[in-house]
Motif scaffolding. Structure first.
Motif, PDB file in Angstrom:
ATOM      1  N   ALA A  21       0.838  -1.207   0.000  1.00 56.83           N
ATOM      2  CA  ALA A  21       0.000   0.000   0.000  1.00 56.83           C
ATOM      3  C   ALA A  21       0.875   1.260   0.000  1.00 56.83           C
ATOM      4  CB  ALA A  21      -0.925  -0.005   1.206  1.00 56.83           C
ATOM      5  N   ASN A  22       1.919   1.266   0.849  1.00 52.42           N
ATOM      6  CA  ASN A  22       2.821   2.428   0.896  1.00 52.42           C
ATOM      7  C   ASN A  22       3.525   2.615  -0.442  1.00 52.42           C
ATOM      8  OD1 ASN A  22       2.150   2.944   3.514  1.00 52.42           O
ATOM      9  ND2 ASN A  22       3.913   1.895   4.405  1.00 52.42           N
ATOM     10  N   GLY A  23       3.958   1.483  -1.028  1.00 50.88           N
ATOM     11  CA  GLY A  23       4.629   1.536  -2.334  1.00 50.88           C
ATOM     12  C   GLY A  23       3.711   2.132  -3.387  1.00 50.88           C
ATOM     13  N   LEU A  24       2.440   1.738  -3.360  1.00 52.95           N
ATOM     14  CA  LEU A  24       1.480   2.253  -4.347  1.00 52.95           C
ATOM     15  C   LEU A  24       1.240   3.743  -4.144  1.00 52.95           C
ATOM     16  CD1 LEU A  24      -1.008  -0.721  -4.653  1.00 52.95           C
ATOM     17  CD2 LEU A  24       0.257   0.344  -6.514  1.00 52.95           C
ATOM     18  N   ARG A  25       1.181   4.154  -2.861  1.00 48.52           N
ATOM     19  CA  ARG A  25       0.938   5.581  -2.614  1.00 48.52           C
ATOM     20  C   ARG A  25       2.088   6.421  -3.179  1.00 48.52           C
ATOM     21  NH1 ARG A  25       0.935   5.698   2.694  1.00 48.52           N
ATOM     22  NH2 ARG A  25       2.684   7.120   2.906  1.00 48.52           N
ATOM     23  N   GLU A  26       3.328   5.896  -3.040  1.00 52.06           N
ATOM     24  CA  GLU A  26       4.494   6.661  -3.519  1.00 52.06           C
ATOM     25  C   GLU A  26       4.670   6.556  -5.034  1.00 52.06           C
ATOM     26  OE1 GLU A  26       7.750   5.056  -1.209  1.00 52.06           O
ATOM     27  OE2 GLU A  26       6.555   5.391   0.606  1.00 52.06           O
ATOM     28  N   ASN A  27       4.429   5.334  -5.580  1.00 51.28           N
ATOM     29  CA  ASN A  27       4.815   5.097  -6.979  1.00 51.28           C
ATOM     30  C   ASN A  27       3.707   5.271  -7.992  1.00 51.28           C
ATOM     31  OD1 ASN A  27       7.424   4.402  -6.132  1.00 51.28           O
ATOM     32  ND2 ASN A  27       6.727   2.340  -5.611  1.00 51.28           N
ATOM     33  N   ALA A  28       2.466   5.448  -7.510  1.00 53.09           N
ATOM     34  CA  ALA A  28       1.373   5.657  -8.471  1.00 53.09           C
ATOM     35  C   ALA A  28       0.696   6.994  -8.176  1.00 53.09           C
ATOM     36  CB  ALA A  28       0.371   4.507  -8.376  1.00 53.09           C
ATOM     37  N   PRO A  29       1.471   8.113  -8.371  1.00 50.58           N
ATOM     38  CA  PRO A  29       0.942   9.428  -7.974  1.00 50.58           C
ATOM     39  C   PRO A  29      -0.284   9.852  -8.787  1.00 50.58           C
ATOM     40  CG  PRO A  29       2.991   9.656  -9.218  1.00 50.58           C
ATOM     41  CD  PRO A  29       2.822   8.201  -8.946  1.00 50.58           C
ATOM     42  N   ASP A  30      -0.465   9.254  -9.985  1.00 51.19           N
ATOM     43  CA  ASP A  30      -1.595   9.672 -10.824  1.00 51.19           C
ATOM     44  C   ASP A  30      -2.840   8.808 -10.600  1.00 51.19           C
ATOM     45  OD1 ASP A  30       0.176  11.492 -11.871  1.00 51.19           O
ATOM     46  OD2 ASP A  30       0.792  10.152 -13.508  1.00 51.19           O
ATOM     47  N   ASP A  31      -2.752   7.856  -9.687  1.00 49.34           N
ATOM     48  CA  ASP A  31      -3.916   7.003  -9.416  1.00 49.34           C
ATOM     49  C   ASP A  31      -4.998   7.854  -8.747  1.00 49.34           C
ATOM     50  OD1 ASP A  31      -5.757   5.178  -8.180  1.00 49.34           O
ATOM     51  OD2 ASP A  31      -4.253   3.600  -8.333  1.00 49.34           O
ATOM     52  N   GLU A  32      -6.180   7.891  -9.366  1.00 46.04           N
ATOM     53  CA  GLU A  32      -7.251   8.758  -8.833  1.00 46.04           C
ATOM     54  C   GLU A  32      -7.701   8.314  -7.444  1.00 46.04           C
ATOM     55  OE1 GLU A  32      -9.420   5.310 -10.496  1.00 46.04           O
ATOM     56  OE2 GLU A  32      -7.703   6.476 -11.221  1.00 46.04           O
ATOM     57  N   GLN A  33      -7.371   7.074  -7.063  1.00 41.97           N
ATOM     58  CA  GLN A  33      -7.770   6.569  -5.736  1.00 41.97           C
ATOM     59  C   GLN A  33      -6.593   6.537  -4.761  1.00 41.97           C
ATOM     60  OE1 GLN A  33     -10.769   5.888  -4.675  1.00 41.97           O
ATOM     61  NE2 GLN A  33     -11.804   6.233  -6.626  1.00 41.97           N
ATOM     62  N   LYS A  34      -5.567   7.372  -4.992  1.00 43.28           N
ATOM     63  CA  LYS A  34      -4.355   7.215  -4.153  1.00 43.28           C
ATOM     64  C   LYS A  34      -4.622   7.427  -2.658  1.00 43.28           C
ATOM     65  CE  LYS A  34      -2.396  11.797  -5.248  1.00 43.28           C
ATOM     66  NZ  LYS A  34      -3.312  12.212  -6.319  1.00 43.28           N
ATOM     67  N   ASP A  35      -5.699   8.190  -2.335  1.00 43.89           N
ATOM     68  CA  ASP A  35      -6.015   8.396  -0.912  1.00 43.89           C
ATOM     69  C   ASP A  35      -6.421   7.093  -0.217  1.00 43.89           C
ATOM     70  OD1 ASP A  35      -5.469  10.972  -1.381  1.00 43.89           O
ATOM     71  OD2 ASP A  35      -7.545  11.710  -1.296  1.00 43.89           O
ATOM     72  N   VAL A  36      -6.931   6.151  -1.019  1.00 45.93           N
ATOM     73  CA  VAL A  36      -7.323   4.847  -0.449  1.00 45.93           C
ATOM     74  C   VAL A  36      -6.104   4.134   0.135  1.00 45.93           C
ATOM     75  CG1 VAL A  36      -8.145   2.541  -1.104  1.00 45.93           C
ATOM     76  CG2 VAL A  36      -9.380   4.553  -1.878  1.00 45.93           C
ATOM     77  N   PHE A  37      -4.907   4.421  -0.441  1.00 45.51           N
ATOM     78  CA  PHE A  37      -3.694   3.713   0.007  1.00 45.51           C
ATOM     79  C   PHE A  37      -3.098   4.322   1.274  1.00 45.51           C
ATOM     80  CE2 PHE A  37      -3.923   2.847  -4.636  1.00 45.51           C
ATOM     81  CZ  PHE A  37      -4.181   1.493  -4.526  1.00 45.51           C
ATOM     82  N   VAL A  38      -3.740   5.351   1.822  1.00 44.39           N
ATOM     83  CA  VAL A  38      -3.317   5.906   3.115  1.00 44.39           C
ATOM     84  C   VAL A  38      -3.922   5.020   4.208  1.00 44.39           C
ATOM     85  CG1 VAL A  38      -3.424   7.910   4.642  1.00 44.39           C
ATOM     86  CG2 VAL A  38      -3.229   8.240   2.162  1.00 44.39           C
ATOM     87  N   LEU A  39      -3.085   4.607   5.162  1.00 46.94           N
ATOM     88  CA  LEU A  39      -3.570   3.665   6.183  1.00 46.94           C
ATOM     89  C   LEU A  39      -4.569   4.327   7.124  1.00 46.94           C
ATOM     90  CD1 LEU A  39      -0.141   2.100   7.274  1.00 46.94           C
ATOM     91  CD2 LEU A  39      -1.708   1.238   5.542  1.00 46.94           C
ATOM     92  N   PRO A  40      -5.711   3.682   7.393  1.00 44.16           N
ATOM     93  CA  PRO A  40      -6.623   4.204   8.421  1.00 44.16           C
ATOM     94  C   PRO A  40      -5.906   4.180   9.776  1.00 44.16           C
ATOM     95  CG  PRO A  40      -7.613   2.353   7.224  1.00 44.16           C
ATOM     96  CD  PRO A  40      -6.187   2.430   6.805  1.00 44.16           C
ATOM     97  N   ASP A  41      -6.353   5.041  10.705  1.00 42.03           N
ATOM     98  CA  ASP A  41      -5.626   5.164  11.980  1.00 42.03           C
ATOM     99  C   ASP A  41      -5.523   3.852  12.746  1.00 42.03           C
ATOM    100  OD1 ASP A  41      -8.301   5.219  12.298  1.00 42.03           O
ATOM    101  OD2 ASP A  41      -8.439   7.124  13.363  1.00 42.03           O
ATOM    102  N   TYR A  42      -6.590   3.013  12.715  1.00 36.84           N
ATOM    103  CA  TYR A  42      -6.510   1.761  13.495  1.00 36.84           C
ATOM    104  C   TYR A  42      -5.454   0.815  12.926  1.00 36.84           C
ATOM    105  CZ  TYR A  42      -9.604  -0.516   9.998  1.00 36.84           C
ATOM    106  OH  TYR A  42     -10.159  -1.033   8.848  1.00 36.84           O
TER     107      TYR A  42
END
Length: 802
Positions: free
Chosen positions: A267-288
């Motif tokens: 998930a972290n890799g996707l957040r960093e390496n797919a900056p144009d993904d329209e759903q990139k916020d989904v790859f941010v970990l929820p607090d729990y």
């Protein structure tokens, strides 16, 4: 395509993936050289023995320990311990030169570009030109790895991403670089499918390729949805398990097994390496999830994750679930859902999806929200991660164990209906979906002449899925090629004069309708065709005889009926053996009891590598009654040789049945004596099984098939064998290994296998042994303890040791 043969493979790196990839190549008979680094110094044990860094035992400690650890793991990465003879271990310093003799070098070292490049530098020194070289990375762009390498290296270099565990998960992603030769890609796609048994999926060099990109999006979206919809861990696992056509371990249980850290890394890799993904916020970990990471609650490897195993006051194991709001563990709660209840009786998964989507409770709502997001996401990933939609479905089925890929679920609901559902949930399909519908195309897939075709976005038309001509998928031909059917079976014309008989009862159990189906298929084949295959596309080949039916008749004391039923079963097995046409049985996965007996009587068994075969009747207080006991006695007789102690041969066969041994692979089914040397062959790819079985039936027919004559020369040992059986059962009973009733069943089994209490070894006929087998089976049906055992299996699904 040049004529490439893979006789020897080098696997560089022996960690969890490397050692298991090595085991899987060894499974298929390829020689493997498994290498890893040299330790920095001897450990305490080695030093105490006076070993130094020059000692081979020290230099190869890392690789040897890793391989030993892999082989002990459960489920086992090897088909049988015997395949380990195909693996040789070594280290990068002393043995890298040996890769000169290898046809394919697979790099599986840590996910660090610098380290990988330093390994390739060494590889380049010793690799002979033309040798395949691939990386099992899941996180590093493939093209970066080949930078600065020679032209020959780049031409033969590719990503080959196996999924863990490589023996069981069917996905192999093939990721070429712009420099990879097309013939190399074609070869790997074919080799992975035919020899490694994989669904090979061609991927673009995009972050996380196909399966992890979609799969991790799907899990991350769900982790956020849990908070929005206020769902519990148990609810999510109930909603995303078998009801949805997904594995029993569903979402959170799977995450615990795989490790939460693994998912977080992707998930972290996707957040960093797919900056144009329209759903990139989904790859941010929820607090729990962040909290769980800080607490090191990573799943099974740390002893707790979404679930935690503990012992209650009485010392009984209890599995607690994590409360996602308070982050405290609590006893699991039962999940009730009217929607899931409504889906239960529906066997056909595509039809089940429609019912699920219309649910009025939390489960229905969950389905609509999660699939609306998933449909939007996968439609937007074309052409980014794949030009063809079927590759996304293939990757999700083979890598994540989904029975239907996202586009197949969408098709099940109706593409138009799916779009309406999405819009109601604030989601939009990609433009190409609307264009497809506007042009009058209603579905992503079509079946034409028994072949599945997919909607090709570039040409706006339907195209055949490549490679399908090697498969026979019964689902695709049943509509147009059915010759006959009854409630439990369907007979299909496979072409070229070969029929197929499939079972479709619950768990493919064998009752009256299946027996009459087999006999009908043999009648038809003898009259108008050339051969018969008995095979199906179910989850399992067969769980054995329908014991519920036997139980009912025994409780009602309808002994004539029970006798007739056993006789029909035996006659059907014998008919498989002695019919005028070749009969090939094609088992896969669970092949128990009667399913195993039919295989034992076939002219040839074409079986899937993952076949778990066994005569398990002992567990329900019976002995094999469909010819299985007779067959084990016959096989023992064929193995008696002058130089052997006959009692030992008999004992081995007797124990296989008496301990209800089930093979853990096709190879082991042979080692246990359920298969005969020249009468079986293994198919690696499940999708090819029916096609391979048909080819074998044709080969037998073309060779001028003549049925074997009934046997009259089976040597049984009589009292000479019975003494051993009774003494063995007696000592097992005194040592408390078996119950008094187990002892009784053992004696009945031994009595049949020894041909009764004859005063001397005698030659008998098959029919003589079948009659003894039937008599013993019938008498056990009349025993209260047998009925209690059957009832326990039927009501609790658990064997009873009474």
């Amino acid at each position: 395509m040049m004529n490439r043969k893979i006789k020897k493979v080098a696997v560089l790196g022996s960690g969890i993936m490397g050692s298991r990839i090595a085991c899987h190549f060894a499974n298929i008979g390829v020689e493997v050289l498994l290498l890893d680094i040299v330790p920095k110094e001897p450990n305490e044990k080695e030093a105490a023995k006076g070993l130094t860094l020059e000692s081979p035992a020290v230099r190869n400690r890392i690789v040897n320990d890793a391989l030993a650890f892999a082989v002990k793991s459960n489920p086992s990465p090897v088909y049988s311990k015997s395949v380990l003879n195909n693996i040789r271990t070594g280290n990068f310093d002393d043995n890298m030169k040996d890769i000169a003799t290898c046809d394919w070098v697979i790099e599986v070292v840590v996910e660090n570009l610098k380290i990988k490049q330093s390994v390739y530098e060494k590889v380049e020194q010793f690799r002979k030109p033309g040798t395949l070289i691939s990386s099992n990375t899941s996180g590093i762009p493939i093209h970066l790895m080949a930078e600065g390498r020679s032209e020959d290296f780049q031409k033969h270099f590719c990503g080959t991403h196996f999924f863990n565990p490589p023996r069981y998960l069917r996905l192999l992603e093939i990721i070429p670089t712009p420099h990879t030769d097309k013939s190399v890609v074609d070869f790997l796609m074919h080799y992975g499918d035919k020899f490694l048994g994989k669904t090979t999926v061609l991927c673009k060099d995009t972050p996380a390729f196909i399966a992890n990109r979609v799969g991790v999006y799907s899990i991350m979206a769900l982790l956020h949805l849990v908070q929005k919809m206020d769902l519990t861990v148990e609810e999510v696992d109930k909603f995303t398990g078998p009801a949805l056509g997904r594995p029993k371990s569903a979402t959170f249980r799977t995450t615990d097994v795989v490790g939460l850290d693994t998912m977080i890394n992707v998930a972290n890799g996707l957040r960093e390496n797919a900056p144009d993904d329209e759903q990139k916020d989904v790859f941010v970990l929820p607090d729990y999830v962040q909290k769980m990471q800080e607490n090191k609650w990573l799943g099974d490897k740390t002893g707790q994750g979404f679930y935690k195993k503990t012992k209650d006051k009485s010392g009984k194991t209890e599995i607690l679930a994590l409360d996602l709001k308070t982050l405290e563990y609590r006893p699991q709660e039962k999940v009730k859902s009217a929607t899931l209840e409504a889906t239960k009786p529906i066997e056909n998964l595509a039809q089940r999806m429609k019912v699920y989507a219309q649910g009025k409770d939390k489960a229905g709502e969950f389905f609509r929200v999660s699939f609306s997001g998933l449909f939007e996401y996968v439609s937007n990933r074309i052409p980014e991660i794949s030009d063809e939609l079927y590759r996304i479905d293939d990757a999700m089925r083979a890598g994540f164990g989904w029975e239907l890929g996202p586009f197949e679920v969408w098709d099940a609901l109706g593409v138009k209906e799916g779009v309406e559902m999405m819009k109601a949930n604030g989601k939009q399909p990609a433009a190409w979906v609307s264009e497809m519908l506007d042009a009058g195309h209603q579905s992503f897939y079509q079946i034409e002449n028994g072949n599945k075709r997919y909607y090709d976005i570039a040409s706006k038309s339907y195209k055949a899925i490549p490679g399908q001509d090697a498969f026979i998928i019964l689902d695709n031909i049943r509509a147009s090629k059915t010759v006959w059917k009854n409630a439990g079976t369907t007979i299909t014309d496979l072409g070229d004069g070969i029929l197929n008989l499939e079972f479709h009862t619950k768990m493919n159990t064998i009752g009256g309708e299946v027996l009459s189906g087999i006999n009908k298929a043999i009648d038809l084949a003898e009259k108008d065709y050339r051969g018969l295959v008995i095979g199906n596309d179910g989850a399992n080949f067969s769980a054995g005889a329908n014991v519920g039916m036997i139980f009912m008749m025994a409780v009602e004391q309808e002994w004539d009926e029970v006798n007739m039923a056993i006789k029909l079963f035996q006659n059907t097995s014998m008919r498989i053996r002695h019919s005028a046409i070749p009969v090939v049985v094609a088992p896969h996965n669970l092949t128990l009891g009667g399913g195993c007996e039919f295989s034992m009587h076939a002219d040839h068994v074409q079986l899937y590598a993952e076949t778990y075969m066994g005569l398990v009747e002992f567990g329900v207080g019976l002995i094999p009654g469909g010819g299985g006991t007779k067959e084990m006695a016959l096989r023992a007789s064929d193995e008696y040789h002058a130089e052997q102690i006959e009692q030992n041969v008999l004992k081995e066969k007797f124990l296989t049945v008496a301990t209800a041994k089930v093979s853990t692979s096709a190879v082991e089914a042979y080692e246990l004596g359920y298969l005969l040397k020249d009468k079986y062959a293994i198919t690696m790819n499940r999708s090819r099984l029916i096609a391979d079985a048909k080819a074998k039936a044709l080969e037998l027919a073309n060779a001028g098939y003549t049925p074997p004559a009934p046997r009259k020369d089976i040597k049984v040992l009589g009292k000479y064998g019975l003494g051993m059986v009774y003494a063995g059962a007696n000592s097992m009973r005194s040592a408390n290994y078996i119950s008094e009733y187990d002892q009784k069943i053992s004696q009945k089994l031994g009595y049949v296998m020894c041909g009764g209490d004859l005063s001397a070894p005698t030659l008998v006929t098959e029919q003589y042994l079948l009659d003894l087998e039937r008599e013993a089976f019938l008498s056990l049906c009349g025993e209260k303890k047998t009925l209690e055992r059957i009832q326990s299996i039927l009501t609790k699904g658990k064997p009873l040791r009474n």
